[in-house]
Design an enzyme around this catalytic site. Sequence first.
Site, PDB file in Angstrom:
ATOM      1  N   ARG A 108       0.839  -1.192   0.000  1.00  0.00           N
ATOM      2  CA  ARG A 108       0.000   0.000   0.000  1.00  0.00           C
ATOM      3  C   ARG A 108       0.884   1.256   0.000  1.00  0.00           C
ATOM      4  O   ARG A 108       1.958   1.266   0.614  1.00  0.00           O
ATOM      5  CB  ARG A 108      -0.848  -0.028   1.273  1.00  0.00           C
ATOM      6  CG  ARG A 108      -1.804   1.133   1.468  1.00  0.00           C
ATOM      7  CD  ARG A 108      -2.998   1.013   0.602  1.00  0.00           C
ATOM      8  NE  ARG A 108      -4.114   1.829   1.061  1.00  0.00           N
ATOM      9  CZ  ARG A 108      -5.131   2.140   0.266  1.00  0.00           C
ATOM     10  NH1 ARG A 108      -5.156   1.739  -0.992  1.00  0.00           N
ATOM     11  NH2 ARG A 108      -6.143   2.860   0.717  1.00  0.00           N
ATOM     12  N   THR A 381     -10.321   0.507  -8.993  1.00  0.00           N
ATOM     13  CA  THR A 381      -9.240  -0.335  -8.498  1.00  0.00           C
ATOM     14  C   THR A 381      -9.262  -1.532  -9.433  1.00  0.00           C
ATOM     15  O   THR A 381     -10.109  -1.601 -10.317  1.00  0.00           O
ATOM     16  CB  THR A 381      -9.565  -0.712  -7.025  1.00  0.00           C
ATOM     17  OG1 THR A 381      -9.391   0.441  -6.210  1.00  0.00           O
ATOM     18  CG2 THR A 381      -8.750  -1.832  -6.478  1.00  0.00           C
ATOM     19  N   ASN A 401      -6.286   4.353  -6.946  1.00  0.00           N
ATOM     20  CA  ASN A 401      -7.445   4.936  -6.278  1.00  0.00           C
ATOM     21  C   ASN A 401      -8.534   5.294  -7.290  1.00  0.00           C
ATOM     22  O   ASN A 401      -9.280   4.432  -7.705  1.00  0.00           O
ATOM     23  CB  ASN A 401      -7.065   6.130  -5.393  1.00  0.00           C
ATOM     24  CG  ASN A 401      -8.198   6.476  -4.436  1.00  0.00           C
ATOM     25  OD1 ASN A 401      -8.994   5.607  -4.097  1.00  0.00           O
ATOM     26  ND2 ASN A 401      -8.292   7.708  -4.019  1.00  0.00           N
ATOM     27  N   ASP A 423      -7.744   8.380   0.412  1.00  0.00           N
ATOM     28  CA  ASP A 423      -8.325   7.317   1.248  1.00  0.00           C
ATOM     29  C   ASP A 423      -8.150   7.584   2.751  1.00  0.00           C
ATOM     30  O   ASP A 423      -8.684   6.864   3.580  1.00  0.00           O
ATOM     31  CB  ASP A 423      -7.736   5.950   0.881  1.00  0.00           C
ATOM     32  CG  ASP A 423      -8.558   5.264  -0.211  1.00  0.00           C
ATOM     33  OD1 ASP A 423      -9.611   5.804  -0.592  1.00  0.00           O
ATOM     34  OD2 ASP A 423      -8.148   4.191  -0.690  1.00  0.00           O
ATOM     35  N   SER A 453     -10.224  -0.621   1.371  1.00  0.00           N
ATOM     36  CA  SER A 453     -11.281  -1.644   1.418  1.00  0.00           C
ATOM     37  C   SER A 453     -10.899  -2.861   0.569  1.00  0.00           C
ATOM     38  O   SER A 453     -11.715  -3.770   0.394  1.00  0.00           O
ATOM     39  CB  SER A 453     -12.589  -1.079   0.872  1.00  0.00           C
ATOM     40  OG  SER A 453     -13.067  -0.079   1.704  1.00  0.00           O
ATOM     41  N   GLY A 473     -13.978  -1.244  -6.431  1.00  0.00           N
ATOM     42  CA  GLY A 473     -15.277  -0.720  -5.999  1.00  0.00           C
ATOM     43  C   GLY A 473     -15.240   0.005  -4.669  1.00  0.00           C
ATOM     44  O   GLY A 473     -16.280   0.161  -4.035  1.00  0.00           O
TER      45      GLY A 473
HETATM   46  N1  GLY Z   1      -8.573   3.065  -3.072  1.00  0.00           N
HETATM   47  C1  GLY Z   1      -9.486   2.033  -2.876  1.00  0.00           C
HETATM   48  C2  GLY Z   1      -9.167   1.178  -1.700  1.00  0.00           C
HETATM   49  O1  GLY Z   1      -8.016   1.080  -1.324  1.00  0.00           O
HETATM   50  O2  GLY Z   1     -10.035   0.578  -1.111  1.00  0.00           O
END
Ligand code: GLY
Length: 572
Positions: A108, A381, A401, A423, A453, A473
């Site tokens: 991430r 995503t 994102n 986010d 998510s 999503g």
């Molecule tokens: N940017 C979407 C997620 O990380 O859930």
Amino acid sequence: MKPKVHEHQKTNFKGVSKKIFLLFLLISVTVYSQQKGLVAEKAMVVSAREEASKIGVDIIKKGGNAFDAMVATQLALAVAYPYAGNISGGGFMVYRKANGDVGSLDFREKAPQKASKNMYQDKNGNVIPQLSTNGALSVGIPGSVAGIFEVHKKFGKLPLAALFQPSIDLAEKGIVVTEKEKAKLDEYRAVIVKISGDKTLYNKTFQVGDTIKYLALANTLKEILKNGKDEFYKGNTAKKLVSFLKQKGGIITLKDLADYKVVWRKPIIFRYKELNIISMAPPSSGGITLAQIMKMIEPYDVSKFGYNSPHYIQLLVEAERRAYADRNYFLGDPDFVKIPQKQLLNDTYLKDRMKSFSFDKATSSADVSHGNVSVYESMETTHYSIVDSEGNAVAVTTTVNDAYGSKLYCDELGFFLNDQMDDFSSKPGVPNLYGLVGAEANSIAPKKRMLSSMTPTIVEKNGQLLMLLGSPGGSTIITSVLQTILNVYEFKMTMQQAVDAPRFHNQWLPDDIMVEPNKFDKTTLENLMSKGYNINEKFAPVLGKVDAILVQPDRKLEGGADFRGDDKAAGF
Ligand code: GLY
């Protein structure tokens, strides 16, 4: 004493069953575009683009394993699917090796050193629109290149050149514009040009069938292949990137890039009836929220309610409402905040959470604790699922994102930058675009990871691999993954039927059930409204886009490539 059944009653009953069966068949045919997805004997890749799935599968054919295919597929999506595929974003990988070992990798993005809690607010404390979504200030430190190098170092079999070359060739040969891609390019062209300038590659109206060559990206990939991971984090590419971002008003420094590190994390593992489910831990909320929902619905005889029946929708929605309230309050980067994971997944706690639920009436989200703060998450995503011929399984969800990330395209290096900073909660307490409500746990801090998510998930049954899946999503990822698992396990759908089936979603706030428009039975929706549920068919034209693989009872693999996109399975 057994009640006596008269012959005519029997006949009537048979007649009614026949009618119900025919009706069910009719609904099935209308609802599902295809009965079964691609079936393959040995190996499979399912992703957002056919080119990427084929490249991944070719790597396995050449003797590579699922981890080699992960590297190759991630790179191929960066070329073929700039909408979400990337080397400039981040993601999560959950794996299950053929011997049953499981694990997960967090690649991430992170907040830059100069990031601060109120960086997207004006002097009056109001969130400045689009500052966290568009342009250089919205960019998080990318993790994808570090991610693929780490996966290769730990598990790869083939040399990196074999994994990079197909994507370099693809970028030089070019990608053919599909109808769906043209629609997206048309939708976002103006804002991309506004952010990236009128000299950008994307300042052109592409037609279906046009080929877009990505020569700058091919060159960047060649440099990374030649000089290794450091090329992106310390070398010429890093220097070019930092200088480009600075010129555009960004704050990422060379030190930020040089300091970036991926983390191997313990996945979230839980049982649902006969299934053992392995999913992503924080900083993704996916695993914990999925586990909470599934544990809350576990005591019910879900399959008896019937697929997408009022009782089924109610049960899921009420569990979702409660799980998202917890998610938004408690979850964040575990390296920065203490997450009460054990308590959140405790059976008694989850049973207590459902005590206020009744099939007679909707619970109001206002009566479910924790609120007052807010977070926005984008819908864009991408997910890919891989099984190799040895039986290793890899589920990866990756993102920039939003659609085309920050809309900031670096023409010199050939990629869009992410807007992952969005986010984080820019300001706890203010409802955002998608109305997701978050908290202090996900506030901005230097070097912190933003809550996600993304829910790459692997399912075992009887100690063996059963299914792997994930979805784009934003906040709807978790409920898309949930419904796909239930479609297969509770409602006995094939993998393709399960991903194509209509979906619904609740995330606590807004207090709505989002449903895919024109896909749900009118009387079902009326029944739910009569119990106090708000039905929202407008907000969510698409809920998730699941790419999954199911191991059939004959051990062959069935792919589920979501019809909502250009997604495709490839296998042999
Ligand atoms: N940017 C979407 C997620 O990380 O859930």
